[in-house]
Design a protein around this motif. Structure first.
Motif, PDB file in Angstrom:
ATOM      1  N   LEU A  11      20.084  -4.734   1.493  1.00 14.38           N
ATOM      2  CA  LEU A  11      18.736  -4.342   1.071  1.00 14.38           C
ATOM      3  C   LEU A  11      17.808  -4.169   2.268  1.00 14.38           C
ATOM      4  N   GLY A  12      16.593  -3.731   2.013  1.00 18.32           N
ATOM      5  CA  GLY A  12      15.624  -3.486   3.074  1.00 18.32           C
ATOM      6  C   GLY A  12      14.413  -2.749   2.524  1.00 18.32           C
ATOM      7  N   VAL A  13      13.553  -2.267   3.395  1.00 21.43           N
ATOM      8  CA  VAL A  13      12.309  -1.624   2.979  1.00 21.43           C
ATOM      9  C   VAL A  13      12.575  -0.355   2.173  1.00 21.43           C
ATOM     10  N   LEU A  14      13.386   0.559   2.714  1.00 20.08           N
ATOM     11  CA  LEU A  14      13.646   1.807   2.003  1.00 20.08           C
ATOM     12  C   LEU A  14      14.427   1.569   0.713  1.00 20.08           C
ATOM     13  N   GLN A  15      15.296   0.580   0.721  1.00 21.83           N
ATOM     14  CA  GLN A  15      16.044   0.273  -0.492  1.00 21.83           C
ATOM     15  C   GLN A  15      15.097  -0.210  -1.587  1.00 21.83           C
ATOM     16  N   ARG A  16      14.098  -1.006  -1.208  1.00 26.27           N
ATOM     17  CA  ARG A  16      13.117  -1.440  -2.208  1.00 26.27           C
ATOM     18  C   ARG A  16      12.299  -0.260  -2.706  1.00 26.27           C
ATOM     19  N   ILE A  17      11.894   0.625  -1.816  1.00 32.98           N
ATOM     20  CA  ILE A  17      11.153   1.814  -2.235  1.00 32.98           C
ATOM     21  C   ILE A  17      11.970   2.612  -3.239  1.00 32.98           C
ATOM     22  N   ALA A  18      13.270   2.781  -2.952  1.00 35.54           N
ATOM     23  CA  ALA A  18      14.145   3.550  -3.833  1.00 35.54           C
ATOM     24  C   ALA A  18      14.232   2.920  -5.217  1.00 35.54           C
ATOM     25  N   LEU A  19      14.473   1.615  -5.268  1.00 37.89           N
ATOM     26  CA  LEU A  19      14.634   0.935  -6.553  1.00 37.89           C
ATOM     27  C   LEU A  19      13.332   0.914  -7.343  1.00 37.89           C
ATOM     28  N   PHE A  71       0.833  -1.198   0.000  1.00 42.17           N
ATOM     29  CA  PHE A  71       0.000   0.000   0.000  1.00 42.17           C
ATOM     30  C   PHE A  71       0.873   1.256   0.000  1.00 42.17           C
ATOM     31  N   PHE A  72       1.992   1.212   0.720  1.00 40.42           N
ATOM     32  CA  PHE A  72       2.878   2.372   0.732  1.00 40.42           C
ATOM     33  C   PHE A  72       3.494   2.589  -0.644  1.00 40.42           C
ATOM     34  N   LEU A  73       3.898   1.506  -1.315  1.00 39.63           N
ATOM     35  CA  LEU A  73       4.420   1.637  -2.675  1.00 39.63           C
ATOM     36  C   LEU A  73       3.354   2.204  -3.606  1.00 39.63           C
ATOM     37  N   ILE A 101      17.283   7.878  -0.880  1.00 36.53           N
ATOM     38  CA  ILE A 101      16.419   6.955  -0.139  1.00 36.53           C
ATOM     39  C   ILE A 101      17.140   5.640   0.114  1.00 36.53           C
ATOM     40  N   PHE A 102      17.867   5.155  -0.891  1.00 29.45           N
ATOM     41  CA  PHE A 102      18.591   3.885  -0.737  1.00 29.45           C
ATOM     42  C   PHE A 102      19.597   3.972   0.400  1.00 29.45           C
ATOM     43  N   PHE A 103      20.381   5.050   0.443  1.00 32.77           N
ATOM     44  CA  PHE A 103      21.426   5.152   1.461  1.00 32.77           C
ATOM     45  C   PHE A 103      20.865   5.488   2.839  1.00 32.77           C
ATOM     46  N   VAL A 108       7.670  -3.184  -8.587  1.00 35.05           N
ATOM     47  CA  VAL A 108       7.533  -1.957  -9.376  1.00 35.05           C
ATOM     48  C   VAL A 108       6.074  -1.778  -9.793  1.00 35.05           C
ATOM     49  N   GLY A 109       5.372  -2.900  -9.986  1.00 35.26           N
ATOM     50  CA  GLY A 109       3.969  -2.833 -10.382  1.00 35.26           C
ATOM     51  C   GLY A 109       3.097  -2.099  -9.381  1.00 35.26           C
ATOM     52  N   ASN A 110       3.385  -2.231  -8.092  1.00 31.69           N
ATOM     53  CA  ASN A 110       2.602  -1.516  -7.089  1.00 31.69           C
ATOM     54  C   ASN A 110       2.748  -0.005  -7.258  1.00 31.69           C
ATOM     55  N   VAL A 111       3.961   0.452  -7.581  1.00 33.94           N
ATOM     56  CA  VAL A 111       4.195   1.884  -7.799  1.00 33.94           C
ATOM     57  C   VAL A 111       3.532   2.335  -9.094  1.00 33.94           C
TER      58      VAL A 111
END
Length: 377
Positions: A121-129, A54-56, A89-91, A211-214
């Motif tokens: 990797l992690g939550v913010l790293q996934r958001i960034a990518l 949902f956040f993505l 965001i990644f860093f 990426v589909g969620n975004v």
């Protein structure tokens, strides 16, 4: 709705997801978590499993507003903005993985972090990518082309998982195709070990369907802006959301709904539910004028989502610096064991502990809103 008015429902939707992220990430004890507040062990989807996608989706919604500005910029400027935001965001996510830069052992000695075992990797790293890939697709291919490529990504991910996963067990934790990629590129020591083995729930391959969620969040946001005054706009959203859920449930018979490997059916299922929820919010908030104290609580989180999320992670990790009692008990567990559990009991106390942190971080967000402080990345 005023054409120039910001969609309050978007802030509320995003704020709700941030509040839920804090709620599910800070139980007093992981031994005492109500079932809806825990993740599915493998296949399936609990309410908690909806929070991250949902956040993505909300990230995509916000992009449908922010990327309008790209039309006035050169290609180099657009790429600069996309990559700068991605790296930042990644860093920040990588910084959270390092913080608080060490841990106390059983004897109470502080040991600094070993970078050779740092999770990458992690939550913010996934958001960034996901943001980066979605933004590039939208910028170069426009909405129609982006939608087609996203559908191909979901189908292609299924094919890769099926044909290149472990024979007879292609969707298991250690048998899925993404596991081999993560081990080869990241290395076992730089992966998540919370499942008892080296396994990366925000892995490289499973980032592609995420990426589909975004993208779908972007498409829904763009559609709502373009058709905000059109008759039947919300009905079409409800139909689209319901259709996505129906396809997901059918697809799940051969490609199970699974958050930890972010299956394509999981993407469609969560996108469908997010679309339905956002439709309800648009109807109640934008059309029926349900604004005030009830929405403001979530607005506060939605106005500084990334900052509050990062602060929540740092707050919990900062507790580890403080050791109390003869057993050198960490402040986090001490608060639960000596305050919340004695007053409320096991499960209610664990939930009360999480709610306390939701309210504490809300107060920070409220103060920032009062001071008109908005942290943008």
């Amino acid at each position: 709705m005023n054409q120039n008015q910001r969609f309050l429902s978007l802030d509320v939707f995003r704020g709700l997801t941030v509040a839920c992220m804090i709620l599910v990430n800070t139980p007093g004890s992981w031994q005492y978590v109500y079932a809806p507040l825990g993740h599915a062990k493998w296949d399936g989807c609990t309410p908690t499993d909806l929070v991250f996608p949902f956040f993505l989706f909300a990230v995509g919604n916000a992009m449908s507003f922010a990327m309008k500005k790209f039309n006035t910029l050169s290609n180099a400027q657009v790429l600069g903005k996309i990559f700068k935001r991605t790296l930042l965001i990644f860093f920040i996510g990588l910084f959270l993985n390092m913080y608080p830069f060490g841990r106390y052992d059983a004897e109470g000695h502080f040991n600094f972090i070993d970078l050779s075992n740092l999770r990458i990797l992690g939550v913010l790293q996934r958001i960034a990518l996901c943001y980066c890939i979605a933004a590039l697709l939208i910028h170069y291919l426009k909405p129609r082309g982006t939608a087609i490529v996203t559908c191909l990504l979901l189908l292609g991910y299924w094919a890769v998982m099926y044909f290149f996963g472990a024979p007879g067990d292609p969707y298991s934790m250690t048998g899925h195709a993404g596991q081999a990629i993560d081990l080869a590129i990241l290395g076992e020591s730089h992966m998540y070990h919370g499942e008892g083995v080296a396994f990366e729930p925000e892995g490289l391959l499973s980032t592609l369907p995420a990426v589909g969620n975004v993208v779908f969040g972007y498409l829904v946001g763009a559609y709502v802006q373009k058709n905000r005054h059109a008759r039947g706009m919300l009905l079409k959203l409800v139909i689209a959301g319901s259709f996505a859920i129906a396809v997901a449930l059918l697809w799940s018979s051969v490609f199970p709904i699974n958050k930890k490997i972010w299956t394509s059916s999981y993407v469609l299922y969560t996108v469908g539910l997010a679309t339905l929820l956002l439709s309800v919010m648009i109807y109640l908030i934008e059309m029926k004028g349900w604004q005030g104290k009830g929405t403001y609580f979530f607005e506060v989180f939605g106005k500084n989502p990334l900052f509050i999320y990062v602060l929540s992670g740092m707050l919990v990790d900062t507790y580890s610096y403080f050791r109390l009692g003869p057993n050198h008990e960490g402040l986090y567990s001490w608060m639960y064991n000596h305050i919340f559990q004695p007053v409320f009991g096991d499960y209610p106390g664990s939930l009360a502990f999480a709610l306390f942190h939701v309210l504490l971080l809300w107060l920070v967000g409220w103060w920032m809103d009062r001071k008109k402080i908005y942290v943008r990345v």
